[in-house]
Design a protein around this motif. Structure first.
Motif, PDB file in Angstrom:
ATOM      1  N   ALA A 152       1.045  -0.878   0.198  1.00 15.09           N
ATOM      2  CA  ALA A 152       0.023   0.354  -0.047  1.00 15.09           C
ATOM      3  C   ALA A 152       0.786   0.968  -0.190  1.00 15.09           C
ATOM      4  CB  ALA A 152      -1.047  -0.313   1.525  1.00 15.09           C
ATOM      5  N   LEU A 153       2.352   1.353   0.490  1.00  8.59           N
ATOM      6  CA  LEU A 153       2.993   2.933   1.038  1.00  8.59           C
ATOM      7  C   LEU A 153       3.505   2.491  -0.415  1.00  8.59           C
ATOM      8  CD1 LEU A 153       3.750   4.474   2.739  1.00  8.59           C
ATOM      9  CD2 LEU A 153       5.918   2.975   3.271  1.00  8.59           C
ATOM     10  N   THR A 154       4.142   1.193  -0.962  1.00  9.83           N
ATOM     11  CA  THR A 154       4.041   1.680  -2.424  1.00  9.83           C
ATOM     12  C   THR A 154       3.279   2.477  -3.804  1.00  9.83           C
ATOM     13  OG1 THR A 154       5.805  -0.124  -2.167  1.00  9.83           O
ATOM     14  CG2 THR A 154       5.362  -0.009  -4.423  1.00  9.83           C
ATOM     15  N   VAL A 155       2.376   1.908  -3.643  1.00  4.46           N
ATOM     16  CA  VAL A 155       0.981   2.559  -4.895  1.00  4.46           C
ATOM     17  C   VAL A 155       1.230   3.685  -4.178  1.00  4.46           C
ATOM     18  CG1 VAL A 155      -1.282   2.335  -5.121  1.00  4.46           C
ATOM     19  CG2 VAL A 155      -0.317   0.191  -4.526  1.00  4.46           C
ATOM     20  N   LEU A 156       1.156   4.305  -2.698  1.00  2.00           N
ATOM     21  CA  LEU A 156       0.788   5.522  -2.285  1.00  2.00           C
ATOM     22  C   LEU A 156       2.256   6.649  -3.163  1.00  2.00           C
ATOM     23  CD1 LEU A 156      -0.658   5.675   1.057  1.00  2.00           C
ATOM     24  CD2 LEU A 156      -1.408   6.332  -0.703  1.00  2.00           C
ATOM     25  N   ALA A 157       3.063   5.737  -2.598  1.00  2.00           N
ATOM     26  CA  ALA A 157       4.495   6.670  -3.195  1.00  2.00           C
ATOM     27  C   ALA A 157       4.944   6.661  -4.191  1.00  2.00           C
ATOM     28  CB  ALA A 157       6.180   5.855  -2.566  1.00  2.00           C
ATOM     29  N   SER A 158       3.929   5.762  -5.660  1.00  2.00           N
ATOM     30  CA  SER A 158       4.404   5.486  -6.531  1.00  2.00           C
ATOM     31  C   SER A 158       3.835   6.465  -7.640  1.00  2.00           C
ATOM     32  CB  SER A 158       4.370   4.680  -7.574  1.00  2.00           C
ATOM     33  OG  SER A 158       5.198   3.237  -7.274  1.00  2.00           O
ATOM     34  N   CYS A 159       2.475   6.946  -6.608  1.00  5.26           N
ATOM     35  CA  CYS A 159       1.213   8.085  -7.279  1.00  5.26           C
ATOM     36  C   CYS A 159       1.176   9.209  -7.065  1.00  5.26           C
ATOM     37  CB  CYS A 159      -0.038   7.731  -6.787  1.00  5.26           C
ATOM     38  SG  CYS A 159      -0.758   5.941  -7.631  1.00  5.26           S
ATOM     39  N   VAL A 160       1.972   9.668  -6.127  1.00  9.43           N
ATOM     40  CA  VAL A 160       2.802  10.819  -5.704  1.00  9.43           C
ATOM     41  C   VAL A 160       3.638  10.876  -6.559  1.00  9.43           C
ATOM     42  CG1 VAL A 160       3.764  12.469  -3.722  1.00  9.43           C
ATOM     43  CG2 VAL A 160       1.625  11.288  -3.172  1.00  9.43           C
ATOM     44  N   VAL A 161       4.320  10.883  -6.589  1.00 14.92           N
ATOM     45  CA  VAL A 161       5.943  11.180  -7.499  1.00 14.92           C
ATOM     46  C   VAL A 161       5.464  11.126  -8.951  1.00 14.92           C
ATOM     47  CG1 VAL A 161       8.525  10.218  -8.162  1.00 14.92           C
ATOM     48  CG2 VAL A 161       7.508   9.737  -5.712  1.00 14.92           C
ATOM     49  N   SER A 162       4.648   9.954  -9.454  1.00 13.31           N
ATOM     50  CA  SER A 162       4.661  10.352 -10.942  1.00 13.31           C
ATOM     51  C   SER A 162       3.515  11.354 -10.870  1.00 13.31           C
ATOM     52  CB  SER A 162       3.934   9.394 -11.463  1.00 13.31           C
ATOM     53  OG  SER A 162       2.335   9.243 -10.229  1.00 13.31           O
ATOM     54  N   ALA A 163       2.608  11.555 -10.366  1.00  9.23           N
ATOM     55  CA  ALA A 163       1.548  12.656 -10.441  1.00  9.23           C
ATOM     56  C   ALA A 163       3.110  14.250 -10.622  1.00  9.23           C
ATOM     57  CB  ALA A 163       0.703  12.885  -9.754  1.00  9.23           C
ATOM     58  N   LEU A 164       3.058  14.366  -9.237  1.00  7.52           N
ATOM     59  CA  LEU A 164       4.739  15.295  -8.981  1.00  7.52           C
ATOM     60  C   LEU A 164       5.093  15.434 -10.422  1.00  7.52           C
ATOM     61  CD1 LEU A 164       5.168  15.988  -5.115  1.00  7.52           C
ATOM     62  CD2 LEU A 164       3.919  16.668  -7.135  1.00  7.52           C
ATOM     63  N   ILE A 165       5.697  14.864 -11.380  1.00  5.43           N
ATOM     64  CA  ILE A 165       6.632  14.546 -12.365  1.00  5.43           C
ATOM     65  C   ILE A 165       5.971  15.399 -13.812  1.00  5.43           C
ATOM     66  CG2 ILE A 165       7.420  13.211 -13.742  1.00  5.43           C
ATOM     67  CD1 ILE A 165       8.903  12.320 -11.491  1.00  5.43           C
ATOM     68  N   ALA A 166       4.782  14.536 -13.779  1.00  8.47           N
ATOM     69  CA  ALA A 166       3.775  14.456 -14.725  1.00  8.47           C
ATOM     70  C   ALA A 166       3.035  16.271 -14.780  1.00  8.47           C
ATOM     71  CB  ALA A 166       2.716  13.763 -14.577  1.00  8.47           C
ATOM     72  N   GLU A 167       2.869  16.713 -13.538  1.00 10.62           N
ATOM     73  CA  GLU A 167       1.954  17.915 -13.474  1.00 10.62           C
ATOM     74  C   GLU A 167       3.361  18.739 -13.450  1.00 10.62           C
ATOM     75  OE1 GLU A 167      -0.076  21.072 -11.565  1.00 10.62           O
ATOM     76  OE2 GLU A 167      -0.793  19.544 -12.540  1.00 10.62           O
ATOM     77  N   LEU A 168       4.890  18.833 -13.242  1.00 10.21           N
ATOM     78  CA  LEU A 168       5.931  19.554 -13.783  1.00 10.21           C
ATOM     79  C   LEU A 168       5.867  19.695 -14.835  1.00 10.21           C
ATOM     80  CD1 LEU A 168       8.112  21.771 -11.891  1.00 10.21           C
ATOM     81  CD2 LEU A 168       9.789  19.441 -12.046  1.00 10.21           C
ATOM     82  N   ALA A 169       6.036  18.626 -15.880  1.00  7.26           N
ATOM     83  CA  ALA A 169       7.062  18.465 -17.190  1.00  7.26           C
ATOM     84  C   ALA A 169       5.708  19.113 -17.887  1.00  7.26           C
ATOM     85  CB  ALA A 169       6.535  16.793 -17.646  1.00  7.26           C
ATOM     86  N   CYS A 170       4.008  19.168 -17.183  1.00  5.49           N
ATOM     87  CA  CYS A 170       3.230  19.491 -17.972  1.00  5.49           C
ATOM     88  C   CYS A 170       3.812  21.850 -18.321  1.00  5.49           C
ATOM     89  CB  CYS A 170       2.085  19.319 -17.877  1.00  5.49           C
ATOM     90  SG  CYS A 170       1.424  17.455 -18.064  1.00  5.49           S
TER      91      CYS A 170
END
Length: 334
Positions: free
Chosen positions: A44-62
């Motif tokens: 569960a912690l892996t799912v949370l961390a994966s979502c947070v990191v990928s969302a911030l990277i995608a937001e920054l790229a956009c």
């Protein structure tokens, strides 16, 4: 000649900001998210961390591609989207699937429409539906709870909690008619997504948001009523075929939708009457999809359908202009 930047009225400020609102919602969600990690462990912690990191990277790229300020990625909206999507996924979801869903939610669910405040659909639910359609096996593989053992020798972490040899189990939504232990449902002691871990903690977080004035109670109450009333009537008419209203409310993502998903300010109506209709529509659709549809859970589909109806609801149920009178009253006065 001096350069003037006119600003449209009104100029009264509420004392809060979008960033403050986003982080308050994240704070209200944290207890349920951490409790989910306690129940399901490192997966569960892996799912949370994966979502947070990928969302911030995608937001920054956009933001970089659009020439906007990079600091806008820290306004809390991407973090909240990641947290909501993670809490709607099984704890056993592979990290790359969770990351892919978050990137889709941020890019095609939010930024493609112009960013925060312009998206017509809830980004987290768009990501959830996309993943369910593309990866139905992974998103219906529910992990059984694996609470750490606390004894005289301290805390003992079992292999399932550490993500080794996890055991799959059926979610309560697969057979709502067999649900009789309301305490386990309220405390989340059953397989499911992170957002199904504790209806009690999620409800407390929602009450906190209402108390702080972040959300109004119209949508949560209407959604709960829109789900509870038809479920109760159907259960009274055919108890062997339909689950009770309490079972529907305390299982699945109903409480998460009522307080955190359907109440999204961007994708929900603005007037009190519109919010009541919106919430009741979400609740009714959730019950219909769960009871007669092909999917055991209907939260994401129900919210997205009602998101599409929001402009129509706002048009026909917009508040009356202050001081305005109906044509009948004006003619009567003449």
């Amino acid at each position: 000649m001096s350069k003037i930047n006119p600003i449209a009225a009104p100029h009264t400020h509420s004392g809060t900001s979008t960033t403050n609102i986003m982080y308050l919602v994240v704070l209200a969600l944290l207890p349920a998210a951490l409790y989910g990690v306690y129940l399901f462990g490192l997966p569960a912690l892996t799912v949370l961390a994966s979502c947070v990191v990928s969302a911030l990277i995608a937001e920054l790229a956009c933001l970089q591609l659009q020439g906007k300020r990079s600091l806008a990625a820290l306004d809390g909206s991407a973090l909240l989207t990641a947290l909501l999507l993670a809490m709607s996924l099984p704890a056993s979801t592979p990290w790359w699937i969770a990351s892919f869903g978050c990137c889709f939610a941020i890019t095609l669910g939010k930024q493609v429409y112009g960013g925060l405040g312009h998206n017509p659909f809830n980004p987290a639910m768009l990501g959830r539906v996309m993943l369910l359609i593309c990866f139905p096996v992974e998103l219906t593989n529910w992990q059984a709870i694996s609470v750490p053992d606390i004894g005289a020798q301290g805390i003992m972490l079992n292999q399932a909690w550490l993500g080794i040899d996890g055991i799959s189990a059926a979610t309560p939504l697969a057979d709502l008619n067999q649900l009789t232990n309301w305490q386990d449902l309220a405390l989340g002691k059953h397989p499911g997504s992170l957002g199904e871990t504790s209806a009690l903690l999620i409800a407390l977080g929602g009450v906190f948001l209402i108390w702080r004035g972040i959300i109004r109670p119209y949508i949560p109450l209407a959604l709960i009523g829109g789900l509870f009333v038809p479920a109760t009537i159907a259960h009274m008419l055919s108890p062997n075929e339909y689950a009770s209203g309490i079972a529907h409310l305390l299982s699945g993502g109903a409480m998460l939708a009522a307080f955190f998903i359907a109440t999204d300010m961007v994708t929900s109506p603005t007037s009190p009457r519109g919010q009541l209709l919106f919430g009741a529509g979400c609740g009714l659709l959730i019950w219909l999809i769960r009871s007669v549809g092909s999917y055991p859970e209907g939260v994401a589909f129900a919210v997205l359908i009602m998101n599409a109806c929001t402009p129509v609801i706002d048009h026909y149920l917009r508040p009356k202009i202050f001081g305005a009178q109906s044509l009948f009253k004006r003619n009567k006065g003449v």
